[in-house]
Write an enzyme that holds these catalytic residues in place. Sequence first.
Site, PDB file in Angstrom:
ATOM      1  CG  ASN A 248      -2.099  -0.939   0.968  1.00  0.00           C
ATOM      2  OD1 ASN A 248      -2.501  -1.164  -0.168  1.00  0.00           O
ATOM      3  ND2 ASN A 248      -2.614  -1.518   2.032  1.00  0.00           N
TER       4      ASN A 248
ATOM      5  CB  SER B 226     -17.618  10.731   2.437  1.00  0.00           C
ATOM      6  OG  SER B 226     -16.858  10.999   1.293  1.00  0.00           O
TER       7      SER B 226
ATOM      8  CD1 TRP C 101      -6.011  -0.931   1.700  1.00  0.00           C
ATOM      9  CD2 TRP C 101      -7.889   0.259   1.931  1.00  0.00           C
ATOM     10  NE1 TRP C 101      -6.199  -0.209   0.538  1.00  0.00           N
ATOM     11  CE2 TRP C 101      -7.338   0.534   0.652  1.00  0.00           C
ATOM     12  CE3 TRP C 101      -9.066   0.902   2.309  1.00  0.00           C
ATOM     13  CZ2 TRP C 101      -7.935   1.410  -0.247  1.00  0.00           C
ATOM     14  CZ3 TRP C 101      -9.656   1.781   1.404  1.00  0.00           C
ATOM     15  CH2 TRP C 101      -9.089   2.039   0.140  1.00  0.00           C
TER      16      TRP C 101
ATOM     17  CG  ASP D 110     -17.857   2.198  -0.710  1.00  0.00           C
ATOM     18  OD1 ASP D 110     -18.592   2.295  -1.713  1.00  0.00           O
ATOM     19  OD2 ASP D 110     -17.814   3.040   0.204  1.00  0.00           O
TER      20      ASP D 110
ATOM     21  CD  GLU E 102      -5.281  -0.821  -2.759  1.00  0.00           C
ATOM     22  OE1 GLU E 102      -5.523   0.302  -3.213  1.00  0.00           O
ATOM     23  OE2 GLU E 102      -4.675  -1.023  -1.701  1.00  0.00           O
TER      24      GLU E 102
ATOM     25  CG  HIS F 134      -8.747  13.733  -6.770  1.00  0.00           C
ATOM     26  ND1 HIS F 134      -9.424  12.843  -7.568  1.00  0.00           N
ATOM     27  CD2 HIS F 134      -8.413  13.056  -5.657  1.00  0.00           C
ATOM     28  CE1 HIS F 134      -9.484  11.674  -6.958  1.00  0.00           C
ATOM     29  NE2 HIS F 134      -8.882  11.775  -5.801  1.00  0.00           N
TER      30      HIS F 134
END
EC number: 2.1.1.14
Length: 756
Positions: free
Chosen positions: A121, A437, A565, A603, A609, A698
Amino acid sequence: MAITHNLGFPRIGGQRELKFALEAYWAGRQTEQELAITAADLRRRHWQQQAGLDYAPIGEFSLYDQVLDMSVTLGNLPARAKDKEGSELDAYFRAARGRGANDSPCCATAAGEMTKWFDTNYHYIVPELHANTQFELNPERLLAQLAEAREQGVNAKPVIIGPITYLWLGKTSDGSHRLDLLERLLPVYSQLLEALVDAGAEWVQIDEPALVTDLDANWRYAFNLAYHQLKANRPKLLLATYFGELRDNLQLACELPVAGLHIDAVSAPAEVSRVADWLPSHKVLSLGVINGRNIWKSDLNSILEWLEPLSEKLADRLWLAPSCSLLHVPVDLDREQELDAEIRSWLAFSVQKLDELSTLAKALNEGRASVRAELAANQRAIDSRRKSDRVINPEVRRAIAAVTQELGNRQSPYPQRIARQRQILSLPAFPTTTIGSFPQTPEIRQARLQFRKGELSNTQYTKQMQAEIARCIEEQEKLGLDVLVHGEPERNDMVEYFGEQLEGYAFTRFGWVQSYGSRCVKPPILFGDIRRPTAMTVDWIRFAQSLTDKPVKGMLTGPVTILNWSFVRDDQPRKDSCLQLALAIREEVQDLEKAGVNIIQIDEAALREGLPLRQSDWATYLDWAINSFRIAANGVDDSTQIHTHMCYSEFNDIIEAIAHMDADVITIETSRSDMELLDAFRNFEYPNDIGPGVYDIHSPNIPDKQHIINLMTLAAERIPAERLWINPDCGLKTRKWEEVTPALETMVAAAQALRA
Ligand code: GLN
Ligand code: ZN
């Protein structure tokens, strides 16, 4: 005599000193010199913490990223970052982070592309290459660190990224082949190696983790070419590979003309004896025996069982190290005084891992009796973890044993489901929604902190969060969005929030790991069987739904993302842990459904990944990962609409697996790719609903309405319009309301125009 060394030490600092110094420097609150002092202090402390080793790494300390540092060393910082005002350091940070025209009128610069460092990560800055790239040696940073270390009496081993992996990590912008640059690159490496010897280095660690990936004949040939050329240089090269098995590159790695080879004995235990047999007898074999990717104590006695005979055979040629750089684990467990004592006794962070290494070396060099107490203590910790009833939960085991394939199936296929859902939800064409969010204001963060410290009571905290949810709902109604969200104010982080409520998870206070630049994550520790004692999100969503007639989406994180994660268990396969998480999320999904929630989003931000480094391992991973998602998501009635979300844009190679998830709606990040990534969905004839992100959150800029309409028109050329949703990319929590409101207004206006 087994020699001990380390491949790299975490640089962020036990209390994230480097992070705070960097951010102060960027904000203009600290001078370059103050930053340099913090960095030097950290290096000094870290070398002291590695004093028990025969060789300590130097040069892996970085102010931002070790790959960007290598680009600097090779004179390959992008021109757009260099040709501007300010110091070299400013140019370095411009290349790393970019600068906007607003805060830096002189020096607006696009940031370098960032991508994941192998299967970790950690994110590195991708070297920018093109057919005319010229390299030029710029060794000052490395030489300065070497001199600094030697002055402090450190037996320093410089660490650099090898030429092949450097090119492998890079990207060309003009379609040229990266390897065409090798001939131009190698002389600079030669100069660098000579400069390091002249400055007193005996060994140089040259990292070539590309050797654990699928390499074609060109890349293998390049390895041979490069190292035959570099062997004329004087330092002894320790070629370091890590993160996986060498497999078909094993013979190549063994035969390259270097003085030593490091392999990852944790992820490739079966290759240890093969490498020991293959490796020519003049070469050092460095074994990465301590896991540099997780936080568990190593089972020292069982490592010694297989290491002792090898040590006898290899004698002076055996080196011991962690499997990879310790960049991927926190610094020091001693700080974790709040952690449950039993769980703490099972853990080892960087400092403790190096102690383990010293114990192993001593056991080999002087006999196990010389470290009897250490080995006995280690054995007690290993046994305690193995036998603890906090690790194994019979109830969970029974539930897992009862899992069948059918559990992952919806009642009916998508066409039937969607027809019922459309009837119930009666949404307009191009329904609008967001990814979950809304801005995390300073007040929200403050309240969460106060609640954690006990300064806010549960009731006060709940009230404040409810007020925040009410504000979100009100704003969304005003905006005219079709499917609302509660805004996630109560969530610090999309994994931690769930981990904190699940049995089987532990949390650290200081377990920070660098993600990129000054950004760190604190992965929760999955230590035991996962059980959900009680509903985790239902009250918040029910409250949000009580405020509006519009549907509110339930918002969950999927099992694969929670797993990817976290620091995971090493006493069972990841697949098994994932299935336990899936059952817990499934219960939550079903509770939400029972509470009348018609739409539930799960989600899976980190699904992609988790893909293994070797393509041949992908199918197995995708199989269990998708199966876990299906079990989590699909235990609902046809009338309940399941959404999933993924925040990246590469789907070509996993589209079949994505389709197999069978979510009714998938939202993805697309705004920056002009909808081209929808080609993957079109070519595969992806059957379900899709919400392509229509603007890039972003950037603080307000999107243009016509641009959104154009994007959706492009999308409709690829996916039938009745299956399209309209939403932004994810991450609204990082923006301010002043930015979010007008942006969403524009998005809704675009949707209305499209409907008309
Ligand atoms: N629901 C989360 C949010 O909107 C998703 C975050 C993510 O995809 N990384 O913040
Ligand atoms: Zn996302």
